[in-house]
Design an enzyme around this catalytic site. Structure first.
Site, PDB file in Angstrom:
ATOM      1  N   ARG A  98      38.926  46.762  42.734  1.00  0.00           N
ATOM      2  CA  ARG A  98      38.847  45.640  41.786  1.00  0.00           C
ATOM      3  C   ARG A  98      40.237  45.147  41.410  1.00  0.00           C
ATOM      4  O   ARG A  98      40.400  44.456  40.407  1.00  0.00           O
ATOM      5  CB  ARG A  98      38.064  46.039  40.552  1.00  0.00           C
ATOM      6  CG  ARG A  98      38.543  47.314  39.883  1.00  0.00           C
ATOM      7  CD  ARG A  98      37.811  47.532  38.601  1.00  0.00           C
ATOM      8  NE  ARG A  98      38.047  48.867  38.068  1.00  0.00           N
ATOM      9  CZ  ARG A  98      37.653  49.256  36.870  1.00  0.00           C
ATOM     10  NH1 ARG A  98      37.025  48.393  36.086  1.00  0.00           N
ATOM     11  NH2 ARG A  98      37.882  50.462  36.457  1.00  0.00           N
ATOM     12  N   GLY A 131      33.706  44.964  41.172  1.00  0.00           N
ATOM     13  CA  GLY A 131      35.028  44.337  41.264  1.00  0.00           C
ATOM     14  C   GLY A 131      35.586  43.877  39.928  1.00  0.00           C
ATOM     15  O   GLY A 131      36.675  43.314  39.863  1.00  0.00           O
ATOM     16  N   ASP A 257      44.151  59.714  43.511  1.00  0.00           N
ATOM     17  CA  ASP A 257      44.275  58.248  43.661  1.00  0.00           C
ATOM     18  C   ASP A 257      44.819  57.617  42.387  1.00  0.00           C
ATOM     19  O   ASP A 257      45.087  56.416  42.363  1.00  0.00           O
ATOM     20  CB  ASP A 257      42.924  57.625  44.037  1.00  0.00           C
ATOM     21  CG  ASP A 257      41.805  58.018  43.087  1.00  0.00           C
ATOM     22  OD1 ASP A 257      41.592  59.224  42.885  1.00  0.00           O
ATOM     23  OD2 ASP A 257      41.160  57.119  42.526  1.00  0.00           O
TER      24      ASP A 257
END
Ligand code: AMP
Ligand code: MG
Length: 494
Positions: A98, A131, A257
């Site tokens: 996103r 998103g 991440d």
């Protein structure tokens, strides 16, 4: 010619080094337009980094640009691909689901700042997501990024938060927002893991070269530049986590991440500053196992560094080489945490007995669920000669005897130091913030913002931009959380 901080939007210059890399690192695509966007907040300090005039915040073009509805000359929008370990488990491919990198703005000092939209619509990496980001979490990310910078913590920055009435479904129907984030690079450990686990070592090396050349150029001269890179990132990560711990800050989702290759605090989701201290405090309601509890964060930081070391193994000489650079984590953490604690306690000199003093302090704070920020801020009032300045801290304890026992040792320790009370207090007040982004403060600003009143976001932003200043008229922002705050839950839903 415009002054150093007087550029209009159209005068911003971009040089997109990441977009020049091989397309295997990203997918080019434009943001999805956001209907009828409005400005929620802008950060003058962040704007200054790229030389942008703050008057630009008021222009419709600014709002349209950072809603993703309009491109500036020089934008080359793209979503980066990465993978990662989430809650200790290999999660495979993730990526900017996103977020979009718009381009790299060149600051007046020649530094480069990636401008990134978060919440700008679907990308090839959106997986099950929509998103989008909601206003609630966007305000939290905007405020905390800038607040962390003001606290002196390495962090990504936030230029603006833009809202829209566009509906976004989470547990309830909320509304969309986009935060424009800024950092020299948004690369994460996960970008490297992605290419390692795909067996694509050429790309892995190209990415490592990009990071070294762009952000660690000094390492080129090292005999083993890749090993030196891992060591540097390991040390920065250790120091970052030590800094978080010293401020009572918890990152809610320390997945690989969400670990910056530059050692920045990145991805503000379910983060939190601990109010009443508990070593096992978990700030993320979704983290049912408590993997990212306050006391676990140092070890998790190290575990994440091992993931990075594993991913870069093909570029390191040997496993021994990897182990050697990874072993830098613990001493870097220990040394940095002790340095922060000495500063917080106003101790100018290191002393072998201090570790016991620190440990017993954390023990009584934990046992009494004592407010972390107010305790440390109050500690500068303690006097070396007598108990006349103890009240600010002592009153935070139900078990006054626990405090009295500890403070006697602390006072004895202070007497071994040369600094007088006043100079020590002045130093301590630069190490112990009066104002941090407590959940209830963010929540109040969010509730007002949901009613289209952004004044509380602005006020909070202003208070938190000077966290170490007394700002007596803002005492309410340094108060203990109200009773309703104990019901607040922050989760991965954002
Ligand atoms: P996070 O837990 O926020 O760090 O996100 C982990 C991964 O999920 C990243 O790849 C994100 O881009 C992705 N993600 C999170 N929320 C959304 C969303 N609403 N839409 C698309 N992707 C998302
Ligand atoms: Mg993330």
């Amino acid at each position: 010619m415009p002054g150093a901080t007087a550029l209009t939007l159209e005068q911003l210059a971009f040089d997109n080094s990441f977009a020049r890399l091989d397309p295997s690192f990203y997918t080019r695509l434009a943001p999805t337009p956001l209907p009828e966007p409005y400005l929620v907040a802008g950060s003058p300090a962040a704007a200054g980094l790229i030389g942008l005039r703050t008057e630009e915040f008021r222009r419709a073009e600014f709002v349209e640009t950072f809603a993703g509805n309009r491109a500036l000359p020089g934008f080359e929008p793209l979503a980066a691909v990465y993978s990662g370990h989430q809650f200790g488990v290999w999660a495979g491919q993730l990526g900017d689901g996103r977020a979009l990198l718009l381009g790299e703005a060149l600051g007046p000092d020649g530094r480069r700042w990636e401008l990134q939209l978060k919440g700008s619509g679907l990308t090839p990496y959106s997986r099950m997501g929509d998103g989008r980001a909601v206003l609630r979490s966007s305000i939290r990310e905007f405020l905390c990024s800038e607040a962390m910078h003001a606290l002196g913590v390495p962090t990504t920055r936030a230029l603006a938060a833009i809202g829209s009435d566009y509906p976004v479904v989470r547990e309830t129907v909320e509304t969309a927002a986009v935060v424009t984030r800024m950092a020299p690079s948004f690369l994460r450990f996960g970008n490297f893991e992605h290419f390692y686990y795909a067996g694509r070592h050429q790309e892995l090396q190209a990415l490592a070269d990009y990071v070294i050349d762009g952000f660690y150029p000094g390492l080129r001269d090292e005999p083993q530049p890749y090993a030196a890179l891992v060591r540097e990132v390991v040390e920065r990560t250790a120091r970052l986590v030590a800094h978080w711990q010293a401020l009572g800050f918890c990152h809610g989702v320390m997945n690989t991440d969400n670990m910056s290759i530059l050692g920045l605090t990145i991805d503000y989701g379910p983060f939190g500053f601990v109010d009443g201290f508990a070593a096992n405090h978990v700030c993320n309601h979704s983290d049912s196992g408590g993997r990212y509890a306050y006391a676990n964060q140092p070890a998790v930081g190290e575990w994440n560094c091992y993931c990075l070391g594993q991913a870069l193994l093909p570029l390191l000489g040997s496993v021994e080489e990897a182990e050697s650079v990874l072993s830098a984590y613990r001493p870097a953490f220990t040394e940095e945490f002790a340095r922060h604690l000495r500063a917080k306690l106003g101790l100018a000199e290191a002393n072998d007995a201090d570790e016991a003093l620190f440990n017993s302090l954390f023990g009584i704070l934990d046992a009494g669920r004592v407010d972390f920020t107010r305790f440390f801020r109050g500690l500068s009032r303690v006097r070396r000669a007598d108990a006349s300045g103890d009240a600010a801290c002592r009153d935070l304890f139900i078990d006054r005897a626990a405090f009295d026992g500890w403070v006697a040792d602390y006072r004895a320790r202070l007497r071994t130091e040369a600094l007088d009370d006043a100079s020590r207090a002045a130093r301590m007040d630069r190490a112990n913030p009066k104002f941090v982004l407590r959940n209830h403060l963010a929540e109040t600003a969010i509730q007002r913002a949901l009613a289209r009143d952004f004044s509380e976001v602005e006020r909070l932003q202003a208070v938190l931009s000077r966290p170490y200043d007394e700002q007596p008229e803002m005492d309410a922002y340094a108060a203990l959380p109200p009773d309703w705050a104990s019901g607040l839950e922050v989760s991965c839903s954002s």
